[in-house]
Enzyme design. Structure first.
Site, mmCIF file in Angstrom:
data_model
loop_
_atom_site.group_PDB
_atom_site.id
_atom_site.type_symbol
_atom_site.label_atom_id
_atom_site.label_comp_id
_atom_site.label_asym_id
_atom_site.label_seq_id
_atom_site.Cartn_x
_atom_site.Cartn_y
_atom_site.Cartn_z
ATOM 1 N N LYS A 22 0.666 -1.369 0.042
ATOM 2 C CA LYS A 22 -0.314 0.560 0.203
ATOM 3 C C LYS A 22 0.705 1.083 -0.033
ATOM 4 C CE LYS A 22 -2.042 1.164 3.900
ATOM 5 N NZ LYS A 22 -1.006 3.025 3.890
ATOM 6 N N ASN A 23 1.985 1.504 0.869
ATOM 7 C CA ASN A 23 2.693 2.031 1.284
ATOM 8 C C ASN A 23 3.760 2.415 0.009
ATOM 9 O OD1 ASN A 23 1.127 2.648 3.728
ATOM 10 N ND2 ASN A 23 2.669 2.412 4.444
ATOM 11 N N ARG A 93 -4.598 10.443 4.487
ATOM 12 C CA ARG A 93 -3.763 11.981 4.503
ATOM 13 C C ARG A 93 -2.740 11.476 3.913
ATOM 14 N NH1 ARG A 93 -2.603 13.533 9.141
ATOM 15 N NH2 ARG A 93 -0.051 13.622 8.912
ATOM 16 N N ARG A 122 0.329 14.277 13.493
ATOM 17 C CA ARG A 122 1.411 14.559 12.291
ATOM 18 C C ARG A 122 0.910 15.306 11.278
ATOM 19 N NH1 ARG A 122 -0.842 8.297 10.310
ATOM 20 N NH2 ARG A 122 0.646 8.446 8.274
ATOM 21 N N ASP A 307 5.315 0.561 11.946
ATOM 22 C CA ASP A 307 3.876 -0.294 11.684
ATOM 23 C C ASP A 307 3.904 -1.798 12.196
ATOM 24 O OD1 ASP A 307 3.300 2.564 9.918
ATOM 25 O OD2 ASP A 307 3.003 1.913 8.107
ATOM 26 N N VAL A 329 8.225 7.192 17.207
ATOM 27 C CA VAL A 329 7.668 8.005 15.502
ATOM 28 C C VAL A 329 6.301 8.330 16.295
ATOM 29 C CG1 VAL A 329 7.240 7.164 12.653
ATOM 30 C CG2 VAL A 329 8.937 6.072 14.570
ATOM 31 N N ARG A 399 -8.570 -0.593 4.976
ATOM 32 C CA ARG A 399 -7.567 0.056 4.215
ATOM 33 C C ARG A 399 -6.532 -0.456 3.987
ATOM 34 N NH1 ARG A 399 -6.095 4.593 7.653
ATOM 35 N NH2 ARG A 399 -4.640 4.716 6.676
HETATM 36 C C1 UD1 Z 1 4.317 6.601 6.949
HETATM 37 C C2 UD1 Z 1 3.760 5.528 6.211
HETATM 38 C C3 UD1 Z 1 3.200 4.976 7.978
HETATM 39 C C4 UD1 Z 1 4.318 4.798 8.992
HETATM 40 C C5 UD1 Z 1 4.998 6.360 8.566
HETATM 41 C C6 UD1 Z 1 6.336 5.732 9.557
HETATM 42 C C7 UD1 Z 1 2.364 6.016 4.122
HETATM 43 C C8 UD1 Z 1 1.772 6.579 3.141
HETATM 44 N N1 UD1 Z 1 2.270 5.994 5.164
HETATM 45 O O1 UD1 Z 1 3.912 7.754 7.194
HETATM 46 O O2 UD1 Z 1 2.809 3.831 7.310
HETATM 47 O O3 UD1 Z 1 3.484 4.715 9.809
HETATM 48 O O4 UD1 Z 1 5.133 7.002 7.210
HETATM 49 O O5 UD1 Z 1 6.637 4.681 9.121
HETATM 50 O O6 UD1 Z 1 3.437 5.883 3.897
HETATM 51 N N2 UD1 Z 1 5.799 14.387 10.786
HETATM 52 C C9 UD1 Z 1 6.696 15.889 11.029
HETATM 53 N N3 UD1 Z 1 6.265 16.935 9.739
HETATM 54 C C10 UD1 Z 1 5.966 16.605 8.519
HETATM 55 C C11 UD1 Z 1 6.494 14.826 8.236
HETATM 56 C C12 UD1 Z 1 6.370 14.240 8.909
HETATM 57 O O7 UD1 Z 1 6.602 16.466 12.456
HETATM 58 O O8 UD1 Z 1 5.758 17.413 7.904
HETATM 59 C C13 UD1 Z 1 6.426 13.567 11.800
HETATM 60 C C14 UD1 Z 1 5.117 12.633 11.986
HETATM 61 O O9 UD1 Z 1 4.726 13.369 12.742
HETATM 62 C C15 UD1 Z 1 5.671 11.252 12.550
HETATM 63 C C16 UD1 Z 1 6.786 11.442 12.265
HETATM 64 O O10 UD1 Z 1 6.991 13.211 11.352
HETATM 65 O O11 UD1 Z 1 6.154 11.901 14.109
HETATM 66 C C17 UD1 Z 1 7.345 10.440 10.851
HETATM 67 O O12 UD1 Z 1 6.084 10.338 10.034
HETATM 68 P P1 UD1 Z 1 6.191 10.746 8.237
HETATM 69 O O13 UD1 Z 1 7.475 9.655 8.407
HETATM 70 O O14 UD1 Z 1 5.867 11.355 7.689
HETATM 71 O O15 UD1 Z 1 4.434 9.292 8.431
HETATM 72 P P2 UD1 Z 1 4.131 9.555 7.130
HETATM 73 O O16 UD1 Z 1 4.295 9.613 5.887
HETATM 74 O O17 UD1 Z 1 2.428 9.812 7.361
#
Ligand code: UD1
Length: 420
Positions: A22-23, A93, A122, A307, A329, A399
């Site tokens: 999915k990701n 998201r 997030r 995850d 995380v 999902r």
């Molecule tokens: C992706 C995955 C999700 C997985 C996560 C961490 C997808 C669609 N989803 O989510 O399944 O659990 O990676 O491996 O690929 N953060 C900020 N600012 C930002 C972006 C992120 O503060 O602009 C923080 C987030 O709140 C979180 C951390 O960084 O604490 C990691 O998040 P991130 O790697 O961005 O997760 P996703 O990409 O949303």
């Protein structure tokens, strides 16, 4: 709302075929917005999140053709608008992934701000900052991110404040069509980021360093068509292995990529599982034994994935000993623990640490799924528990898990879906 009813207490056994990730599929579908020719994506999993992304593309006017093997051809030449509405973004998201490609290819994008979610606030500040560094003008107003660029985006050096998977992907996609060189530092190294980079390369992008924390992108003027097959899902793989590690039995997981699961396989071995791997399969055998408790700390790849945290909690609640789980995380990713306590688990939570003392038996109970991976962990706990467990709000599971009932039934589980 549909519910799952699971009668647990039996070991599992058999073979399961893993679906596309999915990701990986989500950013790759978003990346089709960068191309000037049709792109065909194969091995897409049949999941709600994928349908949402296809719907998002369709609403923009993109033409989608699904062939007999369920590969999807995406032709963006018919695009009419560059807008991702709230009603779709709020359900997923990852819709934020269209921001970089739309801006890079069409010079403008309007994407609803994703709100908070069950596992934390997030934010998307890193996505926005990266695009601004490339010369975009970005306004956050009326719940939308409105971005514009004057001509092509400009290559830039971007240092991410924290490792962000979709943040890295958004900037990587934007950089692929930018004018000049971009260097992405503290980039995510997740296999799904690598898969996206490989797809972009197949479309004609000039990218090196993917899979390391520094990705170098030499922007090109145009990206062409290609046919690309999505990587197998490492989290789905780990979830089925975890189900058997907790419930007992033996499983062979096929059409997967063992090399994307090193940290996870290591923990299964620590839990007492006998693990064997081939080029595209993994087998796990508990040899009739109860799992041993394992301690885990989640962190970006190649460390243990967040995850898979909930699924290992489900192993630890019935394991021999005490496992300490640290979630680094996301700030609020222990909601499944409260539901597991209702099934008889012994868990103490202190901030981002959960101390799990294994119990010999769990009892079935009515429980509620709160997010995707939490749902998977409740399914695992239910497979272990004696008696019936009813899991409510299982739309979360749809999902991210293709045909979960059918796949678990193949392993001998007693699981059925009842419409709510
Ligand atoms: C992706 C995955 C999700 C997985 C996560 C961490 C997808 C669609 N989803 O989510 O399944 O659990 O990676 O491996 O690929 N953060 C900020 N600012 C930002 C972006 C992120 O503060 O602009 C923080 C987030 O709140 C979180 C951390 O960084 O604490 C990691 O998040 P991130 O790697 O961005 O997760 P996703 O990409 O949303």
């Amino acid at each position: 709302m549909d519910k799952l009813i699971i009668t647990g207490g039996q070991p599992l056994g058999g073979e399961v075929r893993i679906s596309g990730a999915k990701n990986s599929a989500l950013p790759i579908l978003a990346a089709t917005l960068l191309a000037s020719e049709p792109i065909t994506i194969c091995n897409l999993p049949h999941l709600h999140d994928i349908t949402t992304m296809l719907e998002l593309l369709r609403r923009m006017g993109v033409e989608l053709t699904i062939d007999e093997k369920l590969s999807v051809e995406v032709d963006t030449s018919t695009i009419q608008e560059t807008h991702a509405p709230y009603e779709l973004v709020k359900t997923m998201r990852a819709s934020i992934l269209v921001l970089g490609p739309l801006l890079a290819h069409f010079g403008e994008a309007e994407v609803s701000l994703p709100g908070g979610c069950a596992i934390g606030s997030r934010p998307v500040d890193q996505h926005i900052r990266g695009l601004e560094a490339m010369g975009a003008e970005v306004l956050v107003e009326e719940g939308y991110i409105r971005a514009r660029s004057n001509g092509r985006l400009k290559g830039a050096k971007i240092f991410f404040d924290m490792v962000t998977v979709t943040g890295t992907e958004n900037i990587l996609m934007a950089a692929a069509l930018a004018d000049g060189q971009s260097i992405l530092e503290n980039a995510a190294r997740e296999p799904e980021v690598v898969d996206l980079a490989e797809c972009l390369i197949a479309m004609g992008a000039d990218i090196t360093g993917h899979g390391t924390d520094t990705i170098v992108v030499n922007g090109v003027e145009k990206l062409h068509g290609c046919r690309y097959s999505v990587l197998p899902d490492r989290i789905e793989t780990g979830t089925y292995l975890a189900a058997v590690a907790a419930a007992g039995g033996k499983i062979k997981v096929k059409d997967t990529r063992p090399d994307t699961l090193d940290a996870v396989l290591q923990k299964f071995r620590e839990a007492g599982a006998e693990i064997e791997t081939g080029p595209d399969w993994i087998s796990l055998d508990m040899k009739g034994k109860r799992p041993k408790a394992v301690s885990i700390t989640t962190a970006p790849y190649p460390a243990f994935p967040t995850d898979m945290q909930a699924q290992f909690a489900a192993i630890n609640i019935v394991a021999d000993g005490v496992g300490i789980i640290k979630e680094t995380v996301f700030e609020n990713r222990f909601m499944h623990m409260q539901e597991m306590i209702r099934m008889g688990a012994d868990v103490t939570i202190d901030g981002n640490t959960a101390v799990v003392k294994g119990v010999e038996k769990l009892q079935g109970a009515p429980v509620m799924a709160t997010d995707l991976r939490a749902s998977a962990s409740l399914v695992i706990a239910a497979l272990v528990a004696e008696g019936d467990t009813t899991i409510d709000r299982i739309y979360h599971i749809d999902r991210g898990y293709e045909c979960i009932e059918e796949k678990l039934q193949l392993l001998g589980a007693s699981i059925r879906r009842v419409p709510g």
